[in-house]
Every structure is written in structure tokens, then in C-alpha cells.
Design a protein around this motif. Structure first.
Motif, mmCIF file in Angstrom:
data_model
loop_
_atom_site.group_PDB
_atom_site.id
_atom_site.type_symbol
_atom_site.label_atom_id
_atom_site.label_comp_id
_atom_site.label_asym_id
_atom_site.label_seq_id
_atom_site.Cartn_x
_atom_site.Cartn_y
_atom_site.Cartn_z
ATOM 1 N N ASP A 1 0.851 -1.185 0.000
ATOM 2 C CA ASP A 1 0.000 0.000 0.000
ATOM 3 C C ASP A 1 0.886 1.233 0.000
ATOM 4 O OD1 ASP A 1 -1.752 2.036 0.529
ATOM 5 O OD2 ASP A 1 -2.689 1.061 2.219
ATOM 6 N N HIS A 2 0.868 1.978 -1.068
ATOM 7 C CA HIS A 2 1.757 3.135 -1.212
ATOM 8 C C HIS A 2 1.144 4.432 -0.717
ATOM 9 C CE1 HIS A 2 4.705 0.762 -3.269
ATOM 10 N NE2 HIS A 2 3.786 0.322 -4.094
ATOM 11 N N THR A 3 0.011 4.360 -0.029
ATOM 12 C CA THR A 3 -0.605 5.583 0.481
ATOM 13 C C THR A 3 -0.348 5.763 1.967
ATOM 14 O OG1 THR A 3 -2.708 4.480 0.898
ATOM 15 C CG2 THR A 3 -2.435 5.541 -1.247
ATOM 16 N N HIS A 4 0.222 4.756 2.629
ATOM 17 C CA HIS A 4 0.483 4.854 4.060
ATOM 18 C C HIS A 4 1.968 4.676 4.377
ATOM 19 C CE1 HIS A 4 -3.861 4.036 4.622
ATOM 20 N NE2 HIS A 4 -3.678 4.796 5.684
ATOM 21 N N ILE A 5 2.433 5.472 5.313
ATOM 22 C CA ILE A 5 3.760 5.287 5.884
ATOM 23 C C ILE A 5 3.644 4.101 6.828
ATOM 24 C CG2 ILE A 5 5.407 6.330 7.497
ATOM 25 C CD1 ILE A 5 4.491 9.063 6.226
ATOM 26 N N VAL A 6 4.570 3.199 6.813
ATOM 27 C CA VAL A 6 4.508 1.999 7.642
ATOM 28 C C VAL A 6 5.008 2.277 9.055
ATOM 29 C CG1 VAL A 6 5.325 -0.372 7.891
ATOM 30 C CG2 VAL A 6 4.732 0.506 5.628
ATOM 31 N N LYS A 7 6.090 3.038 9.145
ATOM 32 C CA LYS A 7 6.677 3.323 10.456
ATOM 33 C C LYS A 7 7.407 4.657 10.398
ATOM 34 C CE LYS A 7 10.524 0.430 9.133
ATOM 35 N NZ LYS A 7 11.238 -0.788 9.342
ATOM 36 N N ALA A 8 7.657 5.222 11.569
ATOM 37 C CA ALA A 8 8.379 6.495 11.657
ATOM 38 C C ALA A 8 9.321 6.426 12.844
ATOM 39 C CB ALA A 8 7.399 7.644 11.840
ATOM 40 N N THR A 9 10.458 7.080 12.729
ATOM 41 C CA THR A 9 11.364 7.191 13.863
ATOM 42 C C THR A 9 10.936 8.411 14.668
ATOM 43 O OG1 THR A 9 13.147 6.200 12.577
ATOM 44 C CG2 THR A 9 13.769 7.384 14.581
ATOM 45 N N VAL A 10 10.648 8.191 15.945
ATOM 46 C CA VAL A 10 10.119 9.226 16.827
ATOM 47 C C VAL A 10 11.188 9.587 17.857
ATOM 48 C CG1 VAL A 10 8.313 9.716 18.518
ATOM 49 C CG2 VAL A 10 7.777 8.348 16.492
ATOM 50 N N HIS A 11 11.417 10.884 18.028
ATOM 51 C CA HIS A 11 12.395 11.391 18.995
ATOM 52 C C HIS A 11 11.681 12.273 20.003
ATOM 53 C CE1 HIS A 11 15.902 10.524 16.306
ATOM 54 N NE2 HIS A 11 14.962 10.687 15.380
ATOM 55 N N LYS A 12 12.057 12.200 21.273
ATOM 56 C CA LYS A 12 11.563 13.159 22.262
ATOM 57 C C LYS A 12 12.313 14.457 22.075
ATOM 58 C CE LYS A 12 9.724 10.448 25.963
ATOM 59 N NZ LYS A 12 8.654 10.974 26.751
ATOM 60 N N ASP A 13 11.616 15.557 22.306
ATOM 61 C CA ASP A 13 12.238 16.874 22.209
ATOM 62 C C ASP A 13 12.133 17.567 23.556
ATOM 63 O OD1 ASP A 13 13.188 19.378 21.631
ATOM 64 O OD2 ASP A 13 11.623 19.877 20.194
ATOM 65 N N PRO A 14 13.176 17.452 24.385
ATOM 66 C CA PRO A 14 13.138 18.092 25.692
ATOM 67 C C PRO A 14 13.391 19.599 25.623
ATOM 68 C CG PRO A 14 15.209 16.933 25.403
ATOM 69 C CD PRO A 14 14.371 16.648 24.176
ATOM 70 N N GLY A 15 13.545 20.122 24.414
ATOM 71 C CA GLY A 15 13.717 21.557 24.245
ATOM 72 C C GLY A 15 15.140 22.004 23.974
ATOM 73 N N VAL A 16 16.111 21.229 24.398
ATOM 74 C CA VAL A 16 17.504 21.616 24.208
ATOM 75 C C VAL A 16 18.147 20.806 23.094
ATOM 76 C CG1 VAL A 16 19.762 21.803 25.334
ATOM 77 C CG2 VAL A 16 17.685 22.255 26.630
ATOM 78 N N LYS A 17 17.968 19.515 23.141
ATOM 79 C CA LYS A 17 18.605 18.611 22.200
ATOM 80 C C LYS A 17 17.637 17.475 21.885
ATOM 81 C CE LYS A 17 22.649 15.625 21.849
ATOM 82 N NZ LYS A 17 23.775 15.058 22.560
ATOM 83 N N THR A 18 17.608 17.051 20.638
ATOM 84 C CA THR A 18 16.743 15.953 20.242
ATOM 85 C C THR A 18 17.241 14.656 20.861
ATOM 86 O OG1 THR A 18 16.269 17.048 18.152
ATOM 87 C CG2 THR A 18 15.792 14.713 18.266
#
Length: 81
Positions: A1-18
Motif C-alpha cells: 500500500d503506497h498511500t500509508h507510511i509503515v513506520k516512523a522514527t520518533v524522537h523526544k524533544d526536551p527543548g535543548v537537544k533531540t
């Protein structure tokens, strides 16, 4: 299915550094957005990371997009193709 992203890399953003990233299935990203978690794309520029666009859930099949286009039936995180 080319209409959906399968997965994403998620990072927390504490405000100073990813923080370090974790791979999430798109269903978890959709669920988190629906529970008021905010997501923003990031991209590498030079020797650092830059914030991109806010990520939203749109339409019935629940696509994740950086725009609010509810006519285009596909995921789209703009520069992250």
C-alpha cells in the motif's frame, strides 16, 4: 500500500537537544496524535537537526500529513520522502 507510511522514527524533544529515536508503527503515531501528543518532522541540515512541519491526522482512513489536506488520500511528511 503506497498511500500509508509503515513506520516512523520518533524522537523526544526536551527543548535543548533531540533525544534518541525509537521506531513506531504509524498506528501508534496516529493514536498518540489523537491523544494530543504533538509531532513535528525534523531533518538533518549541516551538522544539526532542523524542525520541519507539524504532523496531523486527517480523513477517515487516518492519514498522517504535515498539511491539513483531507482531499488527498495518502500519508505525506513533505521533505521526509
Amino acid at each position: 500500500d503506497h498511500t500509508h507510511i509503515v513506520k516512523a522514527t520518533v524522537h523526544k524533544d526536551p527543548g535543548v537537544k533531540t533525544g534518541s529515536g525509537k521506531v513506531w508503527p504509524r498506528t501508534k503515531v496516529v493514536s498518540a496524535i489523537e491523544q494530543n501528543t504533538t509531532f513535528v518532522t525534523i531533518f538533518k541540515k549541516g551538522d544539526g537537526w532542523r524542525k520541519g512541519q507539524n504532523v496531523h491526522v486527517v480523513r477517515g482512513p487516518k492519514y498522517i500529513r504535515t498539511d491539513m489536506d483531507d482531499e488527498t488520500m495518502s500519508d505525506d511528511l513533505e521533505d521526509l520522502k
